[in-house]
Design an enzyme around this catalytic site. Sequence first.
Site, PDB file in Angstrom:
ATOM      1  N   ARG A   1     -30.688  -1.703   5.638  1.00 31.12           N
ATOM      2  CA  ARG A   1     -29.672  -1.644   5.629  1.00 31.12           C
ATOM      3  C   ARG A   1     -29.760  -0.369   7.026  1.00 31.12           C
ATOM      4  NH1 ARG A   1     -27.000   4.107   3.442  1.00 31.12           N
ATOM      5  NH2 ARG A   1     -24.964   4.302   3.943  1.00 31.12           N
TER       6      ARG A   1
ATOM      7  N   HIS B   1     -27.008  -0.636  10.745  1.00 29.98           N
ATOM      8  CA  HIS B   1     -26.806   0.542  11.489  1.00 29.98           C
ATOM      9  C   HIS B   1     -26.776   1.028  13.232  1.00 29.98           C
ATOM     10  CE1 HIS B   1     -23.917   3.084   8.114  1.00 29.98           C
ATOM     11  NE2 HIS B   1     -25.227   1.362   7.417  1.00 29.98           N
TER      12      HIS B   1
ATOM     13  N   VAL C   1     -24.715  -0.040  16.622  1.00 24.48           N
ATOM     14  CA  VAL C   1     -23.649   1.345  17.712  1.00 24.48           C
ATOM     15  C   VAL C   1     -25.318   0.566  19.364  1.00 24.48           C
ATOM     16  CG1 VAL C   1     -23.453   3.462  17.534  1.00 24.48           C
ATOM     17  CG2 VAL C   1     -23.975   2.026  15.466  1.00 24.48           C
TER      18      VAL C   1
ATOM     19  N   GLY D   1     -26.439  -1.674  20.841  1.00 24.61           N
ATOM     20  CA  GLY D   1     -26.978  -3.126  20.190  1.00 24.61           C
ATOM     21  C   GLY D   1     -28.010  -2.667  19.983  1.00 24.61           C
TER      22      GLY D   1
ATOM     23  N   ASP E   1     -31.479  -2.119  19.156  1.00 25.56           N
ATOM     24  CA  ASP E   1     -31.964  -0.781  20.924  1.00 25.56           C
ATOM     25  C   ASP E   1     -32.942   0.897  20.387  1.00 25.56           C
ATOM     26  OD1 ASP E   1     -30.135   1.302  20.062  1.00 25.56           O
ATOM     27  OD2 ASP E   1     -30.076   1.324  22.588  1.00 25.56           O
TER      28      ASP E   1
ATOM     29  N   ASN F   1     -23.864   8.032   8.194  1.00 21.11           N
ATOM     30  CA  ASN F   1     -25.487   7.534   8.747  1.00 21.11           C
ATOM     31  C   ASN F   1     -25.916   8.696   7.583  1.00 21.11           C
ATOM     32  OD1 ASN F   1     -25.563   5.391   9.621  1.00 21.11           O
ATOM     33  ND2 ASN F   1     -25.906   6.326  11.746  1.00 21.11           N
TER      34      ASN F   1
ATOM     35  N   HIS G   1     -25.976  -6.859   0.069  1.00 24.11           N
ATOM     36  CA  HIS G   1     -25.694  -5.211  -1.509  1.00 24.11           C
ATOM     37  C   HIS G   1     -26.426  -5.994  -2.716  1.00 24.11           C
ATOM     38  CE1 HIS G   1     -21.997  -2.828   1.015  1.00 24.11           C
ATOM     39  NE2 HIS G   1     -23.243  -2.689   1.070  1.00 24.11           N
ATOM     40  N   THR G   2     -27.133  -7.132  -2.554  1.00 25.70           N
ATOM     41  CA  THR G   2     -27.766  -7.750  -3.618  1.00 25.70           C
ATOM     42  C   THR G   2     -28.836  -6.746  -4.223  1.00 25.70           C
ATOM     43  OG1 THR G   2     -29.083  -9.489  -4.733  1.00 25.70           O
ATOM     44  CG2 THR G   2     -29.180  -9.026  -2.622  1.00 25.70           C
TER      45      THR G   2
ATOM     46  N   ASP H   1     -31.034 -11.702  -5.174  1.00 23.67           N
ATOM     47  CA  ASP H   1     -30.747 -12.993  -5.427  1.00 23.67           C
ATOM     48  C   ASP H   1     -28.429 -12.621  -5.450  1.00 23.67           C
ATOM     49  OD1 ASP H   1     -29.559 -11.578  -7.555  1.00 23.67           O
ATOM     50  OD2 ASP H   1     -29.783 -11.942  -8.749  1.00 23.67           O
TER      51      ASP H   1
END
Length: 330
Positions: free
Chosen positions: A72, A76, A80, A82, A84, A101, A199-200, A259
């Site tokens: 994740r 995130h 924001v 890029g 970096d 966040n 989200h698997t 999956d």
Amino acid sequence: MDLQFKFLLLITILALSEFGVNGDGHGRKLASHPGLSKDYYKHTCPQAEDVIRKAVFDEYDKDSEPAPGVLRLQFHDCFVEGCDGSVLLDGPGTEKTAKVNAELDGFDIIDIAKAAIEAACPGIVSCADVLAFAVRDSVVKMGGEYWEVPGGRKDGRVSIAEHAQAALPEPDYTVPELIANFAAKGLSAKQMVILSGAHTVGAGHCDKFVGRLYNYNEKYYTDPTIDPAYAEFLKQKCPEKYNITTQVENDAVTPDLFDTGYYQGLGEKKGLFTSDQELVLDKRTAKTVKSLLKKDRFLKKFGKAMQALAAVEVKLEGEVRKNCRVVNKY
Ligand SMILES: *[C@@H]1O[C@H](CO)[C@@H](O)[C@H](O)[C@H]1NC(C)=O
């Protein structure tokens, strides 16, 4: 401004946006960024990816719970300023303090990977690259497929909570909102659906979906796009006065496997967030969801989409942070 200067400015802006947006200007999406290279550390730190992989795998052998959180972080970070490493910075008002966040985790894994690479090749590998490598390794460890991660990202020095709040999508976004949100980063609707496949794995806190369960709208008490039995399950987990620490798995079918259970669940009206369930209800994205029900196809496409994500607005100039949580002092 005289006309000639205006014209030059326009050309510059066009050239910059061409470069900054992750496409080739003809509607075709690039897999990565032309400034990144798979040989980036060949001469300066050839063992970089091996060192990071070992550090990350060793941690997951002890406890693999942070792996979905690390995945994740890529999203995130890249949306924001890029890709970096700006999401990794500590301090008042930084991105990680933004409401959107609030539930990020996996930072410790990045610290451990960075410490390992600093011991091997001090000052060479940026936090943005450490994150991109560690994210790929996390997905492999969870049962996904390997993809190549070109290196060369530099670390940013700007991290502002309001920027994160403005740039990241909310769990109640509809498909047109999601498409626009990803398009702003040069990513297509297809890539958005494929990246939602993250989200698997992972889980969401009650506050992210409780609005679908109680007093949904004037017509329906509960969001009618939720399978009734699944809605009951969610209400058990998250009563109206829910516990803020409670989490529910994003993939209702096979929560622990990397999956296609997530996409299958959407077909069964078991998408956890509005931004999940809508993908199969909207004409613009439903076909892509169906095409991703084949596991081989999903895993291949996911790696390619992650390459594109990890190329969003990358900085080819900048610093290599010593510590991913603080900018360098000069
Ligand atoms: C919330 O859930 C956690 C973990 O299950 C538990 O330790 C805590 O006591 C709960 N808090 C409340 C207010 O029920």
